[in-house]
Scaffold this active site. Structure first.
Site, PDB file in Angstrom:
ATOM      1  N   SER A 238       1.262  -3.064  28.177  1.00  0.00           N
ATOM      2  CA  SER A 238       1.601  -2.562  26.840  1.00  0.00           C
ATOM      3  C   SER A 238       0.424  -2.796  25.907  1.00  0.00           C
ATOM      4  O   SER A 238      -0.605  -3.344  26.307  1.00  0.00           O
ATOM      5  CB  SER A 238       2.844  -3.273  26.315  1.00  0.00           C
ATOM      6  OG  SER A 238       2.514  -4.603  25.990  1.00  0.00           O
ATOM      7  N   LYS A 239       0.640  -2.398  24.666  1.00  0.00           N
ATOM      8  CA  LYS A 239      -0.424  -2.464  23.658  1.00  0.00           C
ATOM      9  C   LYS A 239      -1.120  -3.815  23.585  1.00  0.00           C
ATOM     10  O   LYS A 239      -2.320  -3.885  23.377  1.00  0.00           O
ATOM     11  CB  LYS A 239       0.195  -2.211  22.270  1.00  0.00           C
ATOM     12  CG  LYS A 239       0.193  -0.778  21.856  1.00  0.00           C
ATOM     13  CD  LYS A 239       0.231  -0.725  20.323  1.00  0.00           C
ATOM     14  CE  LYS A 239       0.603   0.667  19.866  1.00  0.00           C
ATOM     15  NZ  LYS A 239       2.071   0.876  19.862  1.00  0.00           N
ATOM     16  N   ARG A 240      -0.339  -4.859  23.747  1.00  0.00           N
ATOM     17  CA  ARG A 240      -0.979  -6.159  23.553  1.00  0.00           C
ATOM     18  C   ARG A 240      -1.992  -6.491  24.656  1.00  0.00           C
ATOM     19  O   ARG A 240      -2.739  -7.447  24.550  1.00  0.00           O
ATOM     20  CB  ARG A 240       0.065  -7.264  23.402  1.00  0.00           C
ATOM     21  CG  ARG A 240       0.850  -7.558  24.632  1.00  0.00           C
ATOM     22  CD  ARG A 240       2.110  -8.331  24.282  1.00  0.00           C
ATOM     23  NE  ARG A 240       3.032  -8.282  25.369  1.00  0.00           N
ATOM     24  CZ  ARG A 240       3.053  -9.174  26.350  1.00  0.00           C
ATOM     25  NH1 ARG A 240       2.223 -10.183  26.339  1.00  0.00           N
ATOM     26  NH2 ARG A 240       3.912  -9.046  27.336  1.00  0.00           N
TER      27      ARG A 240
END
Ligand code: GLU
Length: 472
Positions: A238-240
């Site tokens: 994911s984005k993180r």
């Protein structure tokens, strides 16, 4: 049978690493077998699909060179066709109208839960003869009630589903719009898709889709459900874990061939080989070598591969993108050396093209100040004489070239009985502002004659002031 694969992104988000990997496998498989790769935009979720996301997807694929042979098809442009199939199915009983209200379905669910049964639609409208006044019905597919569906998945092996566990799927909402699983089936049928390669989050849709395909009289395509990509910490990517939009990798200076190489290895292997050209991937890729288990995204490995691809790519091919990134950094590629020469000089030392552009900043723009540590160490009074000599000799060079520059610096060092290195590093700091750059003759050559003389003057001035105690 000629191979036809499709990449079917939903434009409810941008093109991210996971979807690129899916697109890549579909593309490689089609290219490997001399088949066709079809692009289909699944935009039936009108609220969450945006034109910007469609653009992001097309731009991403274009940058990566994942060219499609047909499409882009848009599901929202195929509603008439979906309606036609629904009408035909209602006619022959493959589908039926369901008039159940939300309240009825909620009550059914509660009953089933209370009785400890599987929650699913029980088919109560299957044999209904008459409409219910004032209710706009949905349309459901009459799923077989017994037997099993075996998904013979190339990656996962046989996965068996009981028909009794699959309820009658809604294929058209009460406003008449087709649902996702149904549109996919009509499209895969109409587009003669032979191989459905997609993320394994779709595996549970597959038995339903297979039943509907069978109702259309279609042969079952080959399925390959790709394992997930995890972040380095084992959680779903994911984005993180870093940039999700593939276009950001371009802005960070990754090469498309490095991205493709990296993503191909996320879930597929060919012995221990790590570095592949796109041509090699096409020649070697096949579905049986896709791993069954999830793979983890490793940003360091991506960076390493990017560097390997920068090294192996002819420098002139790097030039257009390098130019673009120089401009992005606020530099004018025409106010300095030809970017081709920069690409050649920095070829072996840049992990990304953005890094290359940033490292070459001194070639296009004056630096604000000398790096304090390098200046303290290198720009010292003892070097003043030799540096003045270098300045004079370089000013006299007529044909600005690496060997003339090298000779001038060597001659100045010899005049002062200094080893070359003792003079080289102060000059590097003088002309670049810092301690790291390509070989000195190349560096000075790239900076150009006028700028070099100006910068040597600036360094000489700096040392003089320092000598006079004005600077620390
Ligand atoms: N539109 C789906 C998605 O973006 C893909 C469906 C499919 O490949 O069948 O996840």
């Amino acid at each position: 049978m000629s191979v036809r694969t499709r990449f079917a992104p939903s434009p409810t988000g941008v093109l991210h690493l996971g979807s690129v990997r899916t697109a890549l496998f579909c593309w490689l498989f089609a290219r490997h077998h001399g088949g066709k790769f079809i692009l289909r935009v699944e935009d039936t979720d009108r609220e969450r699909s945006t034109v910007e996301n469609v653009q992001a997807i097309l731009q991403g694929l274009d940058w990566l060179g994942l060219d499609w042979d047909e499409g882009p098809y848009f599901q929202t442009q195929r509603f008439d066709r979906y309606r036609e199939v629904i009408e035909a199915w209602l006619e022959d009983g493959t589908a039926y109208h369901c008039y159940c209200t939300r309240e009825e379905l909620d009550a059914l669910r509660e009953q089933q839960m209370a009785a400890g049964k599987m929650v699913h639609y029980d088919g109560r409208c299957r044999d209904r003869r008459s409409p219910r006044e004032g209710v706009d019905p949905v349309v459901r597919f009459r799923n077989p009630t017994c037997g099993e569906v075996v998904v013979n998945d190339v990656v996962r092996g046989n996965v068996v589903f009981e028909n009794a566990q699959l309820d009658d799927l809604i294929i058209a909402r009460s406003d008449g719009t087709p649902t996702y699983n149904f549109s996919v089936v009509v499209d895969d049928f109409d587009m003669h898709i032979t191989h459905v390669i997609r993320g394994d989050d779709h595996l549970n849709n597959t038995p339903r889709q297979m039943n509907m395909l069978a109702a259309l009289g279609a042969a079952t395509p080959v399925y390959a459900h790709l394992p997930m990509i995890l972040g380095p910490d084992g959680a779903k990517l994911s984005k993180r874990h870093g940039a999700m939009d593939i276009r950001e990798y371009r802005e960070e200076g990754y090469l498309p061939q490095a991205m493709l190489n990296y993503l191909a290895r996320l879930g597929w292997s060919h012995g221990n080989q790590e570095i592949f050209s796109v041509e090699e991937l096409i020649a070697l890729f096949d579905l049986p070598n896709v791993n069954q288990s999830a793979s983890s995204f490793n940003p360091e490995k991506l960076l390493w591969l990017n560097q390997q691809h920068i090294i192996s790519t002819p420098s002139e091919e790097l030039v257009p993108e390098l130019r673009r990134l120089l401009v992005r950094l606020g530099l004018d590629p025409d106010n300095g050396p030809d970017p081709r020469h920069v690409a050649e000089a920095f070829h072996e030392r840049a992990e990304t093209l953005l890094h290359m552009a940033a490292s070459a900043r001194f070639c296009y723009e004056d630096f604000e100040a000398f790096d304090p540590r390098s200046a303290k160490k290198q720009l010292r009074p003892v070097i003043l004489g030799p540096m003045r000599a270098v300045r004079q000799k370089l000013a006299a060079v007529e044909h600005w070239g690496q060997s003339a520059i090298d000779e001038a610096i060597r001659a100045a060092a010899a005049d002062y009985a200094l080893p070359f290195g003792k003079l080289g590093q102060p000059i590097r700091v003088a002309v670049t502002g810092g301690a790291v750059s390509p070989p000195l003759d190349t560096t000075v050559w790239l900076v150009g004659k006028d700028r070099t003389i100006e910068r040597l003057d600036r360094a000489i001035n700096f040392i003089e002031k320092r000598d006079a105690g004005d600077i620390g």
